[in-house]
Design an enzyme around this catalytic site. Structure first.
Site, PDB file in Angstrom:
ATOM      1  N   LYS A  82       0.945  -1.276  -0.098  1.00  0.00           N
ATOM      2  CA  LYS A  82      -0.159   0.321   0.112  1.00  0.00           C
ATOM      3  C   LYS A  82       0.785   1.184  -0.227  1.00  0.00           C
ATOM      4  O   LYS A  82       1.690   0.709   0.100  1.00  0.00           O
ATOM      5  CB  LYS A  82      -0.505   0.024   1.340  1.00  0.00           C
ATOM      6  CG  LYS A  82      -1.865   0.929   1.414  1.00  0.00           C
ATOM      7  CD  LYS A  82      -3.545  -0.401  -0.239  1.00  0.00           C
ATOM      8  CE  LYS A  82      -4.754   0.373  -0.084  1.00  0.00           C
ATOM      9  NZ  LYS A  82      -5.805  -0.331  -0.276  1.00  0.00           N
TER      10      LYS A  82
HETATM   11  P1  NAD Z   1     -13.101   7.663  -3.402  1.00  0.00           P
HETATM   12  O1  NAD Z   1     -11.667   8.932  -2.790  1.00  0.00           O
HETATM   13  O2  NAD Z   1     -13.618   7.592  -4.906  1.00  0.00           O
HETATM   14  O3  NAD Z   1     -14.502   8.376  -1.926  1.00  0.00           O
HETATM   15  C1  NAD Z   1     -14.160   7.870  -0.991  1.00  0.00           C
HETATM   16  C2  NAD Z   1     -15.277   8.478  -0.300  1.00  0.00           C
HETATM   17  O4  NAD Z   1     -15.393   8.669   0.844  1.00  0.00           O
HETATM   18  C3  NAD Z   1     -15.548   9.568  -1.107  1.00  0.00           C
HETATM   19  O5  NAD Z   1     -17.277   9.720  -1.482  1.00  0.00           O
HETATM   20  C4  NAD Z   1     -15.597  10.868  -0.414  1.00  0.00           C
HETATM   21  O6  NAD Z   1     -16.503  12.430  -0.135  1.00  0.00           O
HETATM   22  C5  NAD Z   1     -15.752   9.488   1.057  1.00  0.00           C
HETATM   23  N1  NAD Z   1     -15.063  10.075   2.393  1.00  0.00           N
HETATM   24  C6  NAD Z   1     -13.994  10.361   2.561  1.00  0.00           C
HETATM   25  N2  NAD Z   1     -13.119  10.385   4.196  1.00  0.00           N
HETATM   26  C7  NAD Z   1     -14.612  10.712   4.247  1.00  0.00           C
HETATM   27  C8  NAD Z   1     -14.752  10.532   5.659  1.00  0.00           C
HETATM   28  N3  NAD Z   1     -14.125  10.985   7.337  1.00  0.00           N
HETATM   29  N4  NAD Z   1     -16.260  10.222   6.162  1.00  0.00           N
HETATM   30  C9  NAD Z   1     -17.183   9.350   5.483  1.00  0.00           C
HETATM   31  N5  NAD Z   1     -16.471   9.313   4.341  1.00  0.00           N
HETATM   32  C10 NAD Z   1     -16.064   9.931   3.589  1.00  0.00           C
HETATM   33  O7  NAD Z   1     -12.305   6.368  -2.602  1.00  0.00           O
HETATM   34  P2  NAD Z   1     -12.302   4.824  -3.640  1.00  0.00           P
HETATM   35  O8  NAD Z   1     -11.950   4.265  -4.048  1.00  0.00           O
HETATM   36  O9  NAD Z   1     -14.350   4.869  -3.534  1.00  0.00           O
HETATM   37  O10 NAD Z   1     -12.336   4.154  -1.277  1.00  0.00           O
HETATM   38  C11 NAD Z   1     -13.311   4.083  -0.598  1.00  0.00           C
HETATM   39  C12 NAD Z   1     -12.925   2.794   0.004  1.00  0.00           C
HETATM   40  O11 NAD Z   1     -12.856   1.684  -0.820  1.00  0.00           O
HETATM   41  C13 NAD Z   1     -11.629   3.148   0.598  1.00  0.00           C
HETATM   42  O12 NAD Z   1     -11.638   2.553   2.248  1.00  0.00           O
HETATM   43  C14 NAD Z   1     -10.212   2.131   0.390  1.00  0.00           C
HETATM   44  O13 NAD Z   1      -9.466   1.434   0.395  1.00  0.00           O
HETATM   45  C15 NAD Z   1     -11.545   0.830  -0.426  1.00  0.00           C
HETATM   46  N6  NAD Z   1     -11.493   0.450  -1.699  1.00  0.00           N
HETATM   47  C16 NAD Z   1     -11.350   0.968  -2.800  1.00  0.00           C
HETATM   48  C17 NAD Z   1     -10.763  -0.131  -3.613  1.00  0.00           C
HETATM   49  C18 NAD Z   1     -11.027   0.985  -5.636  1.00  0.00           C
HETATM   50  O14 NAD Z   1     -11.054  -0.207  -6.542  1.00  0.00           O
HETATM   51  N7  NAD Z   1     -10.790   2.491  -5.476  1.00  0.00           N
HETATM   52  C19 NAD Z   1     -10.746  -1.289  -3.687  1.00  0.00           C
HETATM   53  C20 NAD Z   1     -10.730  -2.547  -3.299  1.00  0.00           C
HETATM   54  C21 NAD Z   1     -11.004  -0.969  -1.949  1.00  0.00           C
END
Ligand code: NAD
Length: 419
Positions: free
Chosen positions: A108
């Site tokens: 990561k």
């Molecule tokens: P992103 O940046 O596209 O979206 C994140 C969302 O969460 C946004 O709507 C943001 O405003 C909101 N957010 C940020 N901080 C916050 C808080 N303190 N409280 C509430 N909402 C908050 O991110 P993403 O890619 O959708 O990732 C979201 C989660 O999924 C993360 O935990 C990430 O590790 C996990 N994840 C993502 C992927 C991927 O392919 N993108 C894969 C596996 C896991």
């Protein structure tokens, strides 16, 4: 060395690891080795801002282990990011790769920055400098970054370009989650969210003997993962009753119009600008009355304080590490089923694997093929975890961790000790 990573996120990851190891016969030296990352790189990235001022950002890349293949893991841009959190996320990636039976180790990375406060040119300069700093340890056969919170396909394109320019030739397989035009995989953008929805469908069918039709879903976080989860679950007949972003959420028990909300956030606007719904806080969203709660934003939001108040039957961890170990125990006691992160959100990793393979072969798949293969692998993983949880009489989280850790530990034992 563990002191270096001390943080709530790393302590939580270690607590989960210890619990799973207690149920597995892992040799002491392997356990000792897997408690800590193999390699940790901290970098300092000076960036010229648009106003001429120079700001220095701290970046990280943590490689938890390289036993099964090159490392794989996202790049996060978030103001609260620290080394402990990156190390915890890297460790969790190792178990996720093991569980998914992919030829990768866990990694990561990221930068402590609020990307919303940077202009696009500033983001590009930061990304290029961060990539240049971690360049010695990344590469298609070493470590392959991908998007995570706060990063996106454009950022992956800049990372791929920076790496390729330094190497002197185009290297699409150095990152995944790139735009399709420059070697990204069709379906990668949707993969994590769609994978979450496939797991929901399986859990409803095999645990609750229900169909998704009419079930009420609350989603915290409406970015890449939250939006695609909402799209697929709506298609399956679920009603999305609440969603949120970092600034707060909205609720309508009759259901929210997902396409309209997506248009709003795509224009970098706040979710609460949507008027035909009640405004709620992120904390309120978690305890709303609904059938399925999907945390899809940051870690450790389900805690011992709010776990007794959750008002749902199923929690599906789209985010990484959203539930603390104490909260996990409370939810188990209360009979609330939790689909753990390393199973629920593995869709992104699986399609990243497809993208890496396509990049190495320079042979690209159709979207239909990507989604069919994704669904097949998610279903197999779900069945494997469900069977292990029944056979060993443990929670789905414990079963998923045991399967993931066992895969890595056994590979380590087979490879033996160097030198
Ligand atoms: P992103 O940046 O596209 O979206 C994140 C969302 O969460 C946004 O709507 C943001 O405003 C909101 N957010 C940020 N901080 C916050 C808080 N303190 N409280 C509430 N909402 C908050 O991110 P993403 O890619 O959708 O990732 C979201 C989660 O999924 C993360 O935990 C990430 O590790 C996990 N994840 C993502 C992927 C991927 O392919 N993108 C894969 C596996 C896991």
């Amino acid at each position: 060395m563990q002191e270096l990573f001390k943080s709530p996120a790393f302590d939580n990851a270690i607590a989960q690891f210890e619990r799973a190891c207690d149920k597995l016969a892992v040799e002491d030296w392997i356990k000792e080795r897997l408690r800590l990352p193999q390699r940790t790189l901290i970098v300092s990235c000076p960036v010229r801002m648009d106003n001429g001022e120079i700001r220095v950002f701290t970046g990280y890349r943590v490689q938890h282990n390289l036993t099964l293949g090159p490392c794989k893991g996202g790049v996060r841009y978030h103001p609260d990011l620290d080394m402990g959190e990156v190390a915890a996320l890297a460790m969790s990636m190792s178990w996720k790769c093991g569980l998914a039976e992919l030829p990768f180790g866990g990694a990561k990375g990221g930068v402590s920055v609020n990307p919303m406060e940077l202009s696009l040119p500033e983001l590009e300069r930061l990304t290029r400098r961060y990539t240049a700093e971690i360049l010695p340890i990344i590469g298609p056969n070493k470590d392959i970054p991908a998007p995570d919170m706060g990063t996106n396909p454009q950022i992956m394109a800049w990372m791929m370009d920076t790496y390729s320019m330094t190497e002197g030739y185009t290297t699409p397989a150095v990152v995944t989650g790139k735009p399709v035009l420059i070697g990204g995989s069709l379906g990668r953008e949707e993969a994590t969210g769609f994978g979450v929805a496939y797991v929901v469908e399986d859990a409803l069918k095999h645990i609750f003997e229900k169909s998704p039709e009419g079930l009420r879903v609350a989603i915290q976080g409406f970015g890449n993962v939250g939006t695609h989860t909402a799209i697929k679950l709506s298609e399956m007949g679920c009603i999305i009753v609440a969603v949120s972003d970092v600034y707060g959420g909205i609720y309508n028990p009759k259901g929210l119009p997902v396409p309209q909300l997506i248009e709003l956030v795509q224009n970098r606007r706040r979710i609460q600008e949507f008027k035909e719904a009640e405004k709620i806080t992120n904390e309120e969203l978690l305890t709303l009355e609904c059938d399925i709660l999907i945390p899809a934003a940051v870690g450790r939001v389900i805690t011992k304080e709010n776990a007794p108040k959750l008002n749902c039957r199923l929690v599906v961890e789209a985010a990484n590490g959203p539930t603390t170990t104490e909260a996990d125990d409370i939810l188990e006691e209360r009979g609330i089923t939790v689909i753990p992160d390393i199973l629920a959100n593995a869709g992104g990793l699986i399609v990243s694997y497809f993208e890496w393979v396509q990049g190495l072969q320079e042979y690209y798949w159709s979207k239909e093929m990507v989604f069919a293969e994704l669904k097949k692998r998610m279903q197999l993983m779900f069945q494997k975890v469900l069977k292990c949880s029944k056979d060993k009489a443990v929670s789905l989280r414990m079963a998923a961790l045991m399967l993931g850790i066992k895969q890595v530990a056994e590979a380590k034992k087979l490879r033996g000790l160097y030198p």
